[in-house]
Scaffold this motif. Structure first.
Motif, PDB file in Angstrom:
ATOM      1  N   MET A   6      25.347 -25.273  61.178  1.00  0.00           N
ATOM      2  CA  MET A   6      24.998 -26.596  61.686  1.00  0.00           C
ATOM      3  C   MET A   6      24.331 -27.400  60.581  1.00  0.00           C
ATOM      4  O   MET A   6      24.052 -26.877  59.506  1.00  0.00           O
TER       5      MET A   6
ATOM      6  N   GLN B   5      33.114 -25.699  65.573  1.00  0.00           N
ATOM      7  CA  GLN B   5      31.789 -25.723  66.191  1.00  0.00           C
ATOM      8  C   GLN B   5      31.157 -24.339  66.219  1.00  0.00           C
ATOM      9  O   GLN B   5      31.835 -23.311  66.169  1.00  0.00           O
ATOM     10  N   TRP B   6      29.848 -24.361  66.307  1.00  0.00           N
ATOM     11  CA  TRP B   6      29.047 -23.148  66.479  1.00  0.00           C
ATOM     12  C   TRP B   6      28.080 -23.419  67.623  1.00  0.00           C
ATOM     13  O   TRP B   6      27.179 -24.243  67.486  1.00  0.00           O
TER      14      TRP B   6
ATOM     15  N   GLU C 163      28.353 -29.047  65.418  1.00  0.00           N
ATOM     16  CA  GLU C 163      29.446 -29.223  64.466  1.00  0.00           C
ATOM     17  C   GLU C 163      29.052 -28.549  63.155  1.00  0.00           C
ATOM     18  O   GLU C 163      27.990 -28.817  62.586  1.00  0.00           O
ATOM     19  N   ARG C 164      29.913 -27.649  62.694  1.00  0.00           N
ATOM     20  CA  ARG C 164      29.610 -26.916  61.475  1.00  0.00           C
ATOM     21  C   ARG C 164      29.944 -27.754  60.235  1.00  0.00           C
ATOM     22  O   ARG C 164      30.877 -28.560  60.255  1.00  0.00           O
TER      23      ARG C 164
END
Length: 749
Positions: A216, A276-277, A281-282
């Motif tokens: 992130m 995503q993680w 949003e990564r």
């Protein structure tokens, strides 16, 4: 805002000579460290002893010795009042001092808690000469998450104490991420980003560990340039102290994390979106095969050297927790990452964590395995593991994550450690090369840390029962039958949890987002008791009977509060089903009795926690605010520090991502003003529902929780109340277990 470059340049000239002094040799994790001469100063070890044992430091003679090809060793000899400790580094000498304290003087310096007040004025003589050889070359400490969950806003005194304790317990490799934001900040300005853009991309310090893991970005930001500077200065000081003690600062390496819009600013710098993680949003991943990657990596390592000096070990994990390789062949990416590292730091070891499916054998097989070290986070969690086969012969450290999110719950799979480490180390073809102590948050479970750290200084299996019996004696500075019984109960209960599914104990339901069906507070914590809760209740009863002379120790006070806290937390798991049964039956009287007990237990819990400074919320928040220079900066830091404990992130990550209460813990102030407020709101809504016959009112939990995150009210930073009195009240409040019923003879019904 100005760049860090002028500031860094001023610092670099003065600091570089110190920062680049030789590190603890660790050129190959597969082999013992090469010999080195005894020409190291013991001043740093003596200074640590002066902090740890100010009344007795003059009674120790510290002697440097050469490190042979067989690795680190220490010896202890001497006479009463004149203790001679020899060792192969300043930190190893401190490990020898600790062995003397534990097994000759019979006192404990734990993490946390100590009984050194019970040392006699003249230190006792060692029984002959004791010599201990390290059974493994790598003794690694600290999880990637430590700065977030143990406190991103700690000061130098706190880190200094942590380093002293790690050295005392034998660690020789310590992960250091403090100040990594400054390296990214400096590097990426060379690739088209403004200082303002980067300060908005970098998260608040409490959330930076997950940014460094490419999970992130941006949350609890923007950060100020002054904060980046201050963190870099502290990180430099940490790295330098580790080097002074002969320990290796393990620094973050570069593997491709970039901000949005990188390719537009750097043609040829192809990125792979990472998705995503858990609701975040990564950051994008820069293809390591590109020339642009090589340029960014070179800049990264150059700025890192200017700020922190060099190391021989660098920590980084490609495609961590669901990262996407896209069309990039993972072996090619691994080779490029390793090439960039070796170009900048020839001979350096790439350190990776063993977690879930990480590291991929595609990474392991693509590079020189002698330049890898896998610090395994799952050695004690599952059965049937074969790390040699799984990791294709790569060197690894036997590791544990006995704590997730900084939970205050006690317990660990220590019996598994005592048997499995020695067995794995002695197997034919074993590539076990170290130990790795990897709790997500430190500062709890001192017995677990002490036992795990000691594995590296033993050449045979640990006698679990005998070890705990000896620990019980030294923990409070003298023998006591009630202390012995308390620790035997704790040994057979929370500290003998089996492997198979979990490596930590269950958390408290008092800290869960309210629901009658709650089985854990954190989404990924055990959903049921992992041991007989009566062992903790009975241990509390025994601790309350310990001789008054031993109750004066710092270790006793911490343990008493911690065990009483755990006994009350365990009650939440039997009480909540009782409340649910009453509610489901529509029994208002029984429901109100259960709800009243629940609220009373939480109030009692907060009073108990208030008696020890290590269970207070106040210092956590005061530390955060102390880093700000303006009101806005102080408020931003406090939000960062509050939110990591509660919602963790924004609504999506907290609710649908499951991150809420991941870092739950029982601290005074947090219990009374956050957890109890939630439960009171919920239980009162159920009471109204029973009275009116209508469904309970809907509660927007995230809104309620995030409102608390935004507050700025202070909390006490000094303890209050009496631990003994309050722990006694806890024992009195706990229902006695139902008497066991003898099995009936004859055929069962």
């Amino acid at each position: 805002m100005r760049s860090l470059r002028p500031w860094a340049a001023l610092c670099a000239a003065a600091a570089l000579a110190l920062l680049t002094t030789p590190l603890t040799p660790a050129s190959s994790p597969a082999a013992a460290s090469p010999p080195h001469g005894p020409a190291f100063a013991t001043d740093s070890a003596r200074a640590a002893l002066a902090r740890l044992l100010p009344r007795h430091v003059s009674q120790f003679t510290l002697v440097p010795v050469s490190r042979p090809a067989s690795g680190d060793w220490f010896s202890v000899s001497g006479r009463a009042g004149h203790v001679r400790v020899r060792g192969t580094s300043p930190a190893v000498i401190l490990s020898g001092v600790n062995w003397y304290l534990k097994y000759t003087a019979k006192v404990d310096i734990g993490w946390p808690g100590h009984s050194t007040a019970k040392l006699p004025r003249i230190l006792p003589a060692p029984a002959g000469t004791v010599r201990r050889q390290a059974s493994v070359p790598h003794r690694f400490a600290l999880n990637d998450t430590d700065d977030g969950y143990s406190g991103a806003y700690r000061d130098w005194a706190s880190y200094e104490k942590q380093i002293d304790l790690l050295a005392l317990h034998g660690a020789n490799e310590v992960f250091v991420q403090m100040g990594a934001d400054a390296v990214y900040y400096e590097t990426l300005q060379e690739f088209g980003y403004s200082p303002q853009e980067l300060r908005s991309w970098i998260p608040g310090p409490a959330h930076q560990p997950w940014w460094l893991m490419q999970n992130m970005s941006g949350f609890a930001g923007p950060v100020s340039e002054r904060l980046i500077e201050d963190r870099a200065a502290l990180g430099r000081r940490i790295a330098h102290r580790l080097r002074e003690l002969g320990m290796t600062p393990v620094l973050p390496g570069y593997y491709g994390t970039v901000p949005p819009g990188f390719t537009d600013r750097n043609p040829g710098g192809t990125v792979v979106p990472q998705g995503q993680w858990v609701g975040f949003e990564r950051p994008d991943w820069l293809d390591p095969r590109t020339d642009v990657f090589a340029g960014v990596a070179a800049s990264f390592y150059r700025h890192q050297r200017e700020l922190f000096g060099d190391s021989t070990m660098y920590k980084m994990d490609l495609l961590h927790e669901g990262g996407r390789p896209g069309n990039v062949p993972v072996p090619d990416a691994a080779r490029a990452v390793m090439e960039a590292l070796q170009t900048a730091r020839p001979g350096a070891v790439w350190t990776l964590i063993g977690w879930q499916n990480n590291p991929s054998t595609q990474i392991i097989d693509a590079v020189d395995k002698s330049r890898l070290l896998i610090v395994d986070g799952l050695s004690d969690r599952y059965d049937g593991l074969d790390r040699v086969t799984t990791w294709h012969g790569a060197p690894y450290a036997f590791g544990t994550i006995p704590n997730f999110g900084g939970h205050t719950t006690v317990g660990a799979n220590t019996a598994v450690w005592a048997e499995r480490f020695d067995r794995w180390r002695g197997e034919p073809g074993s590539t076990l090369a170290g130990i790795a102590y990897l709790p997500e948050g430190t500062g709890g479970n001192p017995v677990a840390h002490e036992l795990f750290a000691e594995l590296a200084w033993r050449t045979g299996p640990v006698d679990h029962a005998a070890w705990f019996a000896a620990y019980a004696e030294r923990r409070y500075g003298g023998p006591d039958p009630h202390a012995a019984r308390a620790w035997e109960l704790l040994r057979t209960g929370p500290y003998s949890m089996p492997s198979g599914t979990w490596s930590e104990a269950q958390d408290s339901l008092f800290t869960a987002r309210p629901r009658l069906t709650a089985t854990s507070a954190a989404s990924w914590s055990p959903g049921a008791m992992r041991y007989d809760p009566d062992t903790v209740r009975r241990a509390l009863a025994e601790l309350l009977k310990v001789a008054p002379a031993l109750r004066t120790t710092d270790a006793y006070r911490f343990d008493l509060v911690d065990v009483a806290r755990q006994a009350l937390a365990n009650r939440s798991r039997s009480l909540l089903p009782e409340i649910k049964a009453a509610y489901d039956a529509g029994d208002l009287s029984r429901f109100r009795a259960g709800a009243a007990e629940w609220k009373a237990d939480m109030a009692l819990l907060d009073r108990l926690l208030a008696t020890d400074a290590r269970f207070l919320l106040g210092p956590w928040l005061a530390d955060a605010r102390s880093w700000g220079r303006t009101g806005a900066e102080r408020d931003a830091a406090e939000f960062d520090a509050r939110s990591i404990l509660t919602t963790w992130g924004h609504r999506s990550g907290s609710d649908s991502g499951g991150l809420r209460d991941y870092a739950n813990r029982e601290w005074s102030g947090l219990v009374s003003d956050f957890y109890a407020r939630r439960w009171t709101t919920y239980l009162d809504s159920l009471d109204t529902a029973l009275v009116t016959g209508r469904p309970p009112a809907a509660i927007d939990w995230f809104a309620l929780e995030n409102a608390w995150n935004q507050r700025h009210d202070p909390y006490p930073d000094e303890p209050s109340g009496d631990a003994m009195t309050t722990a006694t009240a806890v024992l009195d409040a706990l229902p006695a277990p139902a008497p066991s019923v003898p099995a009936a003879s004859g055929t069962a019904r």
